[in-house]
Design an enzyme around this catalytic site. Structure first.
Site, PDB file in Angstrom:
ATOM      1  N   ASP A   1       0.825  -1.215   0.000  1.00  0.00           N
ATOM      2  CA  ASP A   1       0.000   0.000   0.000  1.00  0.00           C
ATOM      3  C   ASP A   1       0.860   1.267   0.000  1.00  0.00           C
ATOM      4  OD1 ASP A   1      -2.373   1.367  -0.065  1.00  0.00           O
ATOM      5  OD2 ASP A   1      -2.671   1.325   2.112  1.00  0.00           O
TER       6      ASP A   1
ATOM      7  N   HIS B   1       2.091   3.470  -9.223  1.00  0.00           N
ATOM      8  CA  HIS B   1       1.925   2.026  -9.459  1.00  0.00           C
ATOM      9  C   HIS B   1       3.102   1.475 -10.260  1.00  0.00           C
ATOM     10  CE1 HIS B   1      -1.882   2.255  -7.567  1.00  0.00           C
ATOM     11  NE2 HIS B   1      -2.395   3.079  -8.476  1.00  0.00           N
TER      12      HIS B   1
ATOM     13  N   LEU C   1      10.585 -20.891  -4.621  1.00  0.00           N
ATOM     14  CA  LEU C   1       9.611 -19.990  -3.991  1.00  0.00           C
ATOM     15  C   LEU C   1       8.283 -20.086  -4.738  1.00  0.00           C
ATOM     16  CD1 LEU C   1       8.945 -17.413  -2.167  1.00  0.00           C
ATOM     17  CD2 LEU C   1       9.674 -16.055  -4.135  1.00  0.00           C
TER      18      LEU C   1
HETATM   19  C1  IPE Z   1      -5.506  -2.766  -0.388  1.00  0.00           C
HETATM   20  O1  IPE Z   1      -5.148  -1.450  -0.563  1.00  0.00           O
HETATM   21  C2  IPE Z   1      -5.488  -3.455  -1.700  1.00  0.00           C
HETATM   22  C3  IPE Z   1      -4.173  -3.627  -2.304  1.00  0.00           C
HETATM   23  C4  IPE Z   1      -3.031  -3.288  -1.802  1.00  0.00           C
HETATM   24  C5  IPE Z   1      -4.190  -4.260  -3.573  1.00  0.00           C
HETATM   25  P1  IPE Z   1      -6.223  -0.291  -0.628  1.00  0.00           P
HETATM   26  O2  IPE Z   1      -5.469   0.970  -0.637  1.00  0.00           O
HETATM   27  O3  IPE Z   1      -7.156  -0.523  -1.744  1.00  0.00           O
HETATM   28  O4  IPE Z   1      -7.008  -0.517   0.733  1.00  0.00           O
HETATM   29  P2  IPE Z   1      -7.969   0.468   1.520  1.00  0.00           P
HETATM   30  O5  IPE Z   1      -9.118   0.782   0.625  1.00  0.00           O
HETATM   31  O6  IPE Z   1      -7.183   1.685   1.850  1.00  0.00           O
HETATM   32  O7  IPE Z   1      -8.376  -0.298   2.740  1.00  0.00           O
HETATM   33  C1  IPE Z   2      -1.745   0.247  -3.331  1.00  0.00           C
HETATM   34  O1  IPE Z   2      -1.488   1.580  -3.376  1.00  0.00           O
HETATM   35  C2  IPE Z   2      -1.915  -0.309  -4.703  1.00  0.00           C
HETATM   36  C3  IPE Z   2      -3.281  -0.735  -5.003  1.00  0.00           C
HETATM   37  C4  IPE Z   2      -4.301  -0.662  -4.187  1.00  0.00           C
HETATM   38  C5  IPE Z   2      -3.526  -1.249  -6.317  1.00  0.00           C
HETATM   39  P1  IPE Z   2      -2.659   2.620  -3.351  1.00  0.00           P
HETATM   40  O2  IPE Z   2      -2.997   2.998  -4.748  1.00  0.00           O
HETATM   41  O3  IPE Z   2      -3.781   2.167  -2.522  1.00  0.00           O
HETATM   42  O4  IPE Z   2      -1.940   3.846  -2.669  1.00  0.00           O
HETATM   43  P2  IPE Z   2      -2.580   4.877  -1.668  1.00  0.00           P
HETATM   44  O5  IPE Z   2      -3.128   4.097  -0.518  1.00  0.00           O
HETATM   45  O6  IPE Z   2      -3.655   5.576  -2.412  1.00  0.00           O
HETATM   46  O7  IPE Z   2      -1.464   5.762  -1.301  1.00  0.00           O
HETATM   47 MG    MG Z   3      -4.189   2.397  -0.500  1.00  0.00          MG
END
Ligand code: IPE
Ligand code: IPE
Ligand code: MG
Length: 622
Positions: free
Chosen positions: A381, A398, A490
């Site tokens: 995240d 990303h 792995l």
């Molecule tokens: C969780 O991250 C999903 C992934 C890392 C793929 P999100 O950023 O979508 O989660 P929430 O919505 O903050 O809980």
């Molecule tokens: C996690 O990073 C990646 C996915 C959920 C695909 P985020 O895109 O949720 O990043 P933040 O939480 O908005 O910073």
């Molecule tokens: Mg996020």
């Protein structure tokens, strides 16, 4: 023994008089006459050994027929070697072993003096088939089945699964040709039942021949339904009990073979092949039902009229379907030069590589085996906030995050972790802007096509649901799963379009289906039954669940597997982490005391932190 390696249907070729006398279709073998002759021999072998299969292969696109003949001819040769009644079991085993070893040698040189292997080697190299997956199936043809007994259907199924690798090879061919026989993940259960139905049909057809060899390849659970049936069958006696048993089993096989949803959404040509196979096998079951006492004397066959009624329209349908899809056969290929394991020669062009070293020379801490987690799962995240921090659009976050995911895999290999699971896209992430979703999914697909993980010793798999995902991504995920399935260091599971509740709901639905079909008693369903119906039943519980990005929640990630996971939350945004952060997470985990509900241990032994030889992780002093 035939039932252990592939399904048979009745002799259906006779239903196709128009086919007779035609010159064999010219396989795309270039100008090599010996290869052309080898493929022709394979076609002949398939037709003689199992003309029903031959008729089904004729429903496939022209380019796929030669590789299918080669595969089936090889299966037939192995079957015959394993079945030769003139030799003792040990001698038969030695002959099968010699044939497969010769195949491994042939794969490394790219040709063979044996015509069936010559065609098979060309097929494997040309179509990039990984024949090592057939090893298990081949080994099981060596089993002496004479004393084999199956307590229940579960044991019977485990034995029958040797067929699956052969069928998977054919599916791989379809995919390589550009007409994937895609089985939706939510139809896997249907697929398994279909295979069971094919095996049971085959066993019922060959009942008489098997009994003369002392074989009764049915589970005790089924035989016990009619107490005197087993004795009667073994004595070659037709009785009301045997008649009732056979009727019940043909009904069961018919039910297993009738899976209309299995071909939903599939290419119409591929769907025709599978649906026709089902029709032929149901006709075969009708013939078994109608045979009465003669079932114990000879294999029954559906009538010529029945076979023609099924095959003639199927030929028209498949011909039309394939004419609308231009497919091409790949050209001949040479074998890879540097392979340590020749059985995998067709798998890739290069040998497996070690992970690249950390740019700063960091090395992993040494964690004792008993303190190593078996399975680390990561919620990656903070990509969006990282981009914001760097004044970049979110998609850039990303893209930057992909490099961090590679780092995790390198770090996992270096420290000796066995299972790493990465959360890449959740079922809730569809709420995001379409452009952002496209960037995330596109980045994953590109990485699968030519990312740096391709040649590592990593078995890659996907957890999630195909609904709404782009077809090219689903195909790339399934392709990598197949390509890397024999790698061992792995297991990397990437969760894409994954939701924990979705997984639990679908698993419960699969169990409900089994209960409805009478395959499982709903009163006896336990945790193990549930776990066996999960998409990857062999995935171990999560020992360590790590989330970056300064959030302290699990966001619908692995609820079944992570019930007792140690949690680890860190503030860094995902693109800022590297393998040292994984090592640090594992080091911290190794210091935790896990109890799983038991009372705490008091011995000071258990509070001593592990000794590290040298650790470059960020938390340990130099
Ligand atoms: C969780 O991250 C999903 C992934 C890392 C793929 P999100 O950023 O979508 O989660 P929430 O919505 O903050 O809980
Ligand atoms: C996690 O990073 C990646 C996915 C959920 C695909 P985020 O895109 O949720 O990043 P933040 O939480 O908005 O910073
Ligand atoms: Mg996020």
């Amino acid at each position: 023994m035939r039932a252990t390696t592939k399904p048979t249907t009745a002799d259906l070729d006779a239903a196709l008089p128009a086919q007779r006398g035609r010159p064999a279709r010219r396989p795309p073998t270039g100008e090599d006459p010996s290869l052309r002759a080898a493929y022709r021999l394979c076609r002949h072998t398939t037709r003689v050994h199992d003309s029903g299969i031959h008729a089904l292969i004729q429903l496939m696109p022209t380019v796929l027929r030669p590789p299918c003949w080669a595969l089936w001819a090889a299966a037939s040769v192995l079957d015959d070697l394993a079945d030769q009644r003139d030799a003792e079991q040990a001698e038969r085993a030695a002959r099968v072993e010699a044939w497969t070893q010769a195949l491994q040698r042939d794969l490394t040189v790219g040709t063979s003096t044996d015509p069936v292997r010559h065609a098979l080697v060309d097929t494997a190299l040309r179509w990039r088939l990984d024949l090592s997956s057939l090893q298990g199936a081949v080994t099981s043809t060596l089993d002496d089945v004479r004393d084999r007994r199956f307590a229940d259907w579960a044991e019977w199924r485990a034995w029958c699964e040797t067929l699956v690798p052969w069928v998977d090879q054919v599916r791989h061919l379809f995919e390589q040709a550009g007409a994937p026989m895609t089985l939706r993940l939510d139809r896997q259960q249907d697929y398994k039942r279909f295979i069971d139905g094919a095996q049971l049909t085959d066993i019922l057809t060959d009942l008489g021949a098997d009994l003369t060899q002392g074989l009764l390849l049915l589970p005790q659970e089924a035989l016990d339904t009619y107490p005197s049936a087993e004795d009667d069958l073994r004595q070659g006696r037709w009785s009301p009990a045997t008649a009732a048993l056979i009727r019940e089993l043909t009904a069961l096989a018919r039910q297993w073979l009738t899976r209309p949803a299995m071909t939903t959404g599939m290419h119409p040509g591929a769907a025709t092949v599978l649906n026709t196979a089902a029709c032929l096998m149901r006709a075969q079951l009708d013939a078994v039902d109608g045979a009465g006492p003669t079932l114990l004397k000879r294999a029954p066959r559906p009538s010529l009229a029945t076979r023609t009624r099924i095959l003639a329209p199927a030929r028209l349908r498949s011909g039309l379907a394939w004419s609308l899809t231009p497919l091409t056969a790949p050209g001949p290929r040479r074998p890879a030069v540097t392979k340590s394991d020749p059985s995998r020669a067709a798998e890739a062009d290069t040998a497996l590589q070690p992970p690249p070293p950390h740019p700063g020379g960091a090395r992993p801490p040494q964690i004792t085996l008993d303190q190593m987690p078996a399975h680390v799962a990561v919620i990656m995240d903070g990509n969006g906030r990282w981009a914001q921090q760097h004044r970049l659009p979110r998609p850039e976050g990303h893209r930057a995050g992909t490099a961090a995911a590679h780092e995790m895999v390198y770090g996992a290999l270096e420290i000796g972790l066995r299972h790493l699971t990465l959360y890449a896209f959740s079922t809730e992430n569809w709420k995001r802007d379409t452009g952002e979703i496209t960037t995330i999914l596109e980045a994953i697909r590109r990485d699968l096509d030519d990312g740096p993980l391709r040649d590592l010793d990593v078995r890659q798999r996907w957890l999630g649901h195909p609904d709404k995902l782009p077809d090219e991504l689903v195909q790339a995920l399934l392709r990598e799963e197949r390509r890397t399935r024999n790698r061992t260091a792995l297991t990397l599971t990437v969760c894409i379009n994954y939701g924990g509740r979705d997984e639990i709901t679908r698993t419960a639905a699969a169990l409900a289906q089994e209960a409805h079909a009478g395959d499982i008693d709903p009163h006896l369903i336990g945790e193990d039954d549930f776990a066996r119906h999960l998409p990857h039943p062999d995935m171990p519980d999560v020992d360590l669940l790590w989330r970056t990005g300064n959030e302290q929640r699990t966001s619908n990630f692995l609820p079944w597997h992570a019930t007792y996971a140690e949690l680890h939350f860190t503030p860094d945004h995902w693109p800022d982490v590297d393998r040292r952060d994984l090592w640090q997470a594992i080091t911290e985990y190794s210091r935790r005391q896990r109890r799983h509900g038991a009372a705490p241990l008091v011995s000071p032994e258990h509070h001593r932190p592990p000794r590290h030889v040298r650790c470059d992780c960020r938390s340990c002093p130099p």
